[in-house]
Scaffold this active site. Structure first.
Site, mmCIF file in Angstrom:
data_model
loop_
_atom_site.group_PDB
_atom_site.id
_atom_site.type_symbol
_atom_site.label_atom_id
_atom_site.label_comp_id
_atom_site.label_asym_id
_atom_site.label_seq_id
_atom_site.Cartn_x
_atom_site.Cartn_y
_atom_site.Cartn_z
ATOM 1 N N CYS A 88 -2.695 -2.536 -8.445
ATOM 2 C CA CYS A 88 -1.329 -1.961 -9.046
ATOM 3 C C CYS A 88 -0.298 -2.256 -8.304
ATOM 4 O O CYS A 88 -0.010 -3.400 -8.297
ATOM 5 C CB CYS A 88 -1.728 -0.403 -9.184
ATOM 6 S SG CYS A 88 -0.383 0.328 -10.356
ATOM 7 N N HIS A 173 -6.454 0.288 -12.450
ATOM 8 C CA HIS A 173 -7.158 0.897 -11.231
ATOM 9 C C HIS A 173 -8.854 1.167 -11.630
ATOM 10 O O HIS A 173 -9.162 2.226 -11.922
ATOM 11 C CB HIS A 173 -6.483 2.430 -11.137
ATOM 12 C CG HIS A 173 -5.116 2.411 -10.718
ATOM 13 N ND1 HIS A 173 -5.045 2.454 -9.484
ATOM 14 C CD2 HIS A 173 -4.107 2.608 -11.335
ATOM 15 C CE1 HIS A 173 -3.521 2.396 -9.121
ATOM 16 N NE2 HIS A 173 -3.106 2.482 -10.316
ATOM 17 N N GLU A 175 -10.923 1.608 -9.265
ATOM 18 C CA GLU A 175 -11.301 2.252 -8.142
ATOM 19 C C GLU A 175 -11.369 3.744 -8.398
ATOM 20 O O GLU A 175 -11.749 4.496 -7.628
ATOM 21 C CB GLU A 175 -10.426 2.024 -7.013
ATOM 22 C CG GLU A 175 -9.158 2.861 -6.931
ATOM 23 C CD GLU A 175 -8.017 2.588 -7.605
ATOM 24 O OE1 GLU A 175 -6.816 2.669 -7.323
ATOM 25 O OE2 GLU A 175 -8.147 1.469 -8.506
#
Length: 235
Positions: A88, A173, A175
């Site tokens: 990002c 994202h 994660e």
């Protein structure tokens, strides 16, 4: 231990989430730094197998000195051909380091929640991709000449790209854990009113549908990303 991975975070309580956990499972030690709070970044990657710069609520176009320093620092892993991953904001920093532009959508759209991406022919040649990924951003990167576009989207076209043999940028994202989603979506009602934003209920509904595919993709992607580090370790 397989080595250390430099982890760059931008808020006091930020976490590398699932990326951090998957790296630890692969035998790596995490060296967490927060340059925004005056943690230094290494002058060489000699003691690190790779580096990941994560996201944050700030913009790559902000004028704070630490943002400029961090963008410049990306040249260290790039020049040493060490695995670098920008997530990002980190991907947008990579774009800026390469001379590209990062800007808001001309129609005011954002991407918050689970939205589809489409791998390019080169992206498909590398691996299988999830149909939807988790986003939280209101700016996007242009496609810099010399980089390789791996996945695209309808609102922000540059969703994943590669530079050289060891650097990657992801606009989304992978994660994000369940706990992180709870934290991000709490008290964010104003953000959910923006065009292109899903509300809290839609996001958690999307998680049950799309997160298993994103987890599976992340395992394969990290193995691909770490290949240069594994090759260097074997020499």
């Amino acid at each position: 231990m397989t080595g250390k991975i430099l982890i760059v975070l931008h808020q006091e309580h930020s976490s590398p989430g699932r990326i951090g956990r998957f790296l630890i499972e692969r035998g790596y030690e995490l060296d967490i730094r927060r340059p925004r709070f005056d943690d230094p970044l290494p002058e060489t990657m000699r003691d690190h197998a790779g580096a990941v710069i994560f996201g944050g609520p700030m913009s790559v176009n902000d004028q704070e000195a630490w943002i400029r320093r961090e963008i410049d620092w990306i040249g260290v892993p790039l020049n040493e051909n060490k695995p670098f991953l920008g997530v990002c904001l980190g991907a947008q920093m990579l774009t800026r380091h390469l001379g590209g532009r990062v800007s808001r959508h001309e129609g005011g759209q954002v991407e918050i929640g689970y939205w589809p991406i489409e791998p390019t022919a080169e992206g498909r040649s590398l691996m299988s991709w999830p149909s939807h990924v988790y986003h939280w951003h209101n700016e996007g990167s242009e496609h810099v000449r010399g980089t390789r576009l791996l996945a695209t989207g309808s609102t922000f076209a540059n969703q994943a790209f590669a530079c050289g043999r060891a650097a990657y940028g992801l606009q989304f994202h992978p994660e994000v854990t369940y706990l992180m989603m709870n934290r991000w979506t709490t008290g964010s009602e104003e953000s959910f009113k923006l065009p292109g934003a899903q509300d809290r209920e839609q996001q958690f509904s999307g998680r049950w549908q799309y997160d298993p595919g994103m987890q599976q993709w992340l395992h394969g992607f990290l193995d691909l990303w770490l290949m240069p580090a594994m090759a260097m370790a074997a020499e």
